[in-house]
Design a protein around this motif. Structure first.
Motif, short mmCIF file in Angstrom:
data_model
loop_
_atom_site.label_atom_id
_atom_site.label_comp_id
_atom_site.label_asym_id
_atom_site.label_seq_id
_atom_site.Cartn_x
_atom_site.Cartn_y
_atom_site.Cartn_z
N VAL A 46 1.24 -0.97 -0.02
CA VAL A 46 -0.30 0.42 -0.14
C VAL A 46 1.05 1.04 -0.08
CG1 VAL A 46 -2.04 1.26 1.26
CG2 VAL A 46 -1.85 -1.03 1.46
N PHE A 47 0.90 1.93 -1.07
CA PHE A 47 1.39 3.75 -1.40
C PHE A 47 0.61 4.29 -0.69
CE2 PHE A 47 2.62 0.11 -4.22
CZ PHE A 47 4.02 0.13 -4.57
N ALA A 48 1.78 5.89 -0.05
CA ALA A 48 0.92 6.99 0.36
C ALA A 48 -0.38 7.43 -0.28
CB ALA A 48 2.57 7.56 0.97
N ASN A 49 -0.64 7.44 -0.87
CA ASN A 49 -1.10 7.95 -2.01
C ASN A 49 -3.04 6.92 -2.43
OD1 ASN A 49 -0.81 6.15 -4.16
ND2 ASN A 49 -0.22 7.44 -5.78
N GLY A 50 -2.74 5.68 -1.46
CA GLY A 50 -3.65 4.76 -1.59
C GLY A 50 -3.30 3.68 -2.51
N SER A 51 -2.67 3.89 -3.03
CA SER A 51 -2.80 2.67 -4.48
C SER A 51 -1.95 1.27 -3.36
CB SER A 51 -1.93 3.27 -5.83
OG SER A 51 -1.19 3.43 -5.64
N GLN A 52 -2.39 0.33 -4.43
CA GLN A 52 -2.55 -1.00 -4.51
C GLN A 52 -1.46 -2.20 -4.81
OE1 GLN A 52 -5.17 -3.43 -2.06
NE2 GLN A 52 -5.31 -1.59 -0.55
N ILE A 53 -0.10 -2.99 -4.99
CA ILE A 53 0.05 -3.48 -5.52
C ILE A 53 -0.30 -5.17 -4.81
CG2 ILE A 53 2.50 -4.92 -6.55
CD1 ILE A 53 3.29 -2.11 -7.53
N VAL A 54 -0.39 -6.31 -5.28
CA VAL A 54 -1.39 -7.22 -4.56
C VAL A 54 -0.37 -8.45 -5.68
CG1 VAL A 54 -2.69 -8.71 -4.06
CG2 VAL A 54 -3.63 -6.12 -3.73
N GLU A 102 2.03 -20.70 -10.34
CA GLU A 102 3.00 -19.23 -10.78
C GLU A 102 2.34 -18.29 -9.78
OE1 GLU A 102 0.52 -19.61 -15.17
OE2 GLU A 102 -0.83 -18.56 -13.73
N ILE A 103 3.01 -16.79 -9.90
CA ILE A 103 3.67 -15.93 -9.01
C ILE A 103 2.09 -15.12 -9.68
CG2 ILE A 103 4.37 -13.97 -7.88
CD1 ILE A 103 4.61 -16.38 -6.71
N TRP A 104 1.25 -14.56 -8.77
CA TRP A 104 0.20 -13.38 -9.95
C TRP A 104 0.31 -11.33 -9.29
CZ3 TRP A 104 -5.26 -16.11 -10.59
CH2 TRP A 104 -5.36 -17.52 -11.45
N MET A 105 0.71 -10.46 -9.98
CA MET A 105 0.47 -9.21 -9.35
C MET A 105 -0.41 -8.58 -10.45
SD MET A 105 3.80 -6.76 -9.86
CE MET A 105 3.94 -6.65 -11.55
N ALA A 106 -1.02 -8.29 -9.40
CA ALA A 106 -2.02 -6.98 -10.01
C ALA A 106 -1.70 -5.36 -9.45
CB ALA A 106 -3.77 -6.90 -9.55
N SER A 107 -1.96 -5.15 -9.98
CA SER A 107 -0.83 -3.12 -9.96
C SER A 107 -2.17 -2.36 -10.95
CB SER A 107 0.12 -2.95 -9.83
OG SER A 107 0.33 -3.01 -11.50
N ARG A 108 -1.91 -1.27 -10.95
CA ARG A 108 -2.95 -0.56 -11.89
C ARG A 108 -2.22 -0.25 -12.52
NH1 ARG A 108 -1.93 6.14 -9.27
NH2 ARG A 108 -3.32 5.78 -7.27
N SER A 109 -1.53 -1.03 -14.09
CA SER A 109 -1.62 -1.44 -14.94
C SER A 109 -2.03 -2.93 -15.51
CB SER A 109 -0.20 -0.96 -15.51
OG SER A 109 1.05 -2.15 -15.10
N GLY A 110 -2.63 -3.26 -14.70
CA GLY A 110 -2.92 -4.75 -15.25
C GLY A 110 -2.56 -6.26 -14.34
N SER A 146 9.73 -3.03 -9.87
CA SER A 146 10.16 -1.95 -10.20
C SER A 146 9.22 -0.93 -10.72
CB SER A 146 11.39 -2.12 -10.75
OG SER A 146 12.50 -3.18 -9.35
N ARG A 147 9.12 -1.40 -11.75
CA ARG A 147 8.56 -0.21 -13.09
C ARG A 147 6.85 0.31 -12.08
NH1 ARG A 147 6.40 -3.72 -17.15
NH2 ARG A 147 4.11 -4.07 -15.32
N ASP A 148 5.77 -0.73 -11.33
CA ASP A 148 4.58 -0.51 -11.56
C ASP A 148 4.63 0.04 -9.96
OD1 ASP A 148 3.67 -1.39 -13.69
OD2 ASP A 148 3.29 -3.72 -12.43
N ALA A 149 5.61 -0.42 -8.67
CA ALA A 149 5.73 0.79 -8.11
C ALA A 149 6.08 2.01 -7.91
CB ALA A 149 7.08 -0.34 -6.82
#
Length: 109
Positions: A44-52, A61-69, A94-97
């Motif tokens: 959870v980032f300071a602006n409230g956005s998240q990466i799961v 597999e490992i799944w990642m969800a971010s604002r980009s998809g 790194s890119r999405d964070a």
């Protein structure tokens, strides 16, 4: 890869993410909150956005969800690679964070 090998590799990845968050928080003003529940980590980032990031045990597999998809990663013997050929996990994290935090952040394993 056996189920046990997957479990070990996936756990190593999640631990590496947690260690990277600790390092980034000490070295920058990113202030990332890392919350872990079993095989799932929510950043959870300071602006409230998240990466799961979560384990998908049946698929190995490992799944990642971010604002980009949403992205799926499989271990290729060296690194966790996107199943659609879009690159390595830590590069994408790194890119999405960086995008979500507004800072240049480098995650690595």
């Amino acid at each position: 890869m056996t189920d046990l090998e997957y479990a070990d590799r996936a756990e190593q990845l999640l631990l590496a993410i947690e260690q990277c968050v600790d390092r980034i928080n000490e070295a920058t003003d990113a202030d990332i909150d890392s919350q872990r529940s079993g095989g799932l980590i929510t950043l959870v980032f300071a602006n409230g956005s998240q990466i799961v990031v979560n384990q998908q045990r049946p698929l190995h597999e490992i799944w990642m969800a971010s604002r980009s998809g949403g992205y799926h990663y499989r271990f290729d013997g060296v690194a966790w690679q996107d199943t659609k050929g879009a690159g390595e996990f830590f590069g994408a994290l790194s890119r999405d964070a960086s995008e979500q935090s507004g800072l240049v952040l480098r995650f690595h394993d």
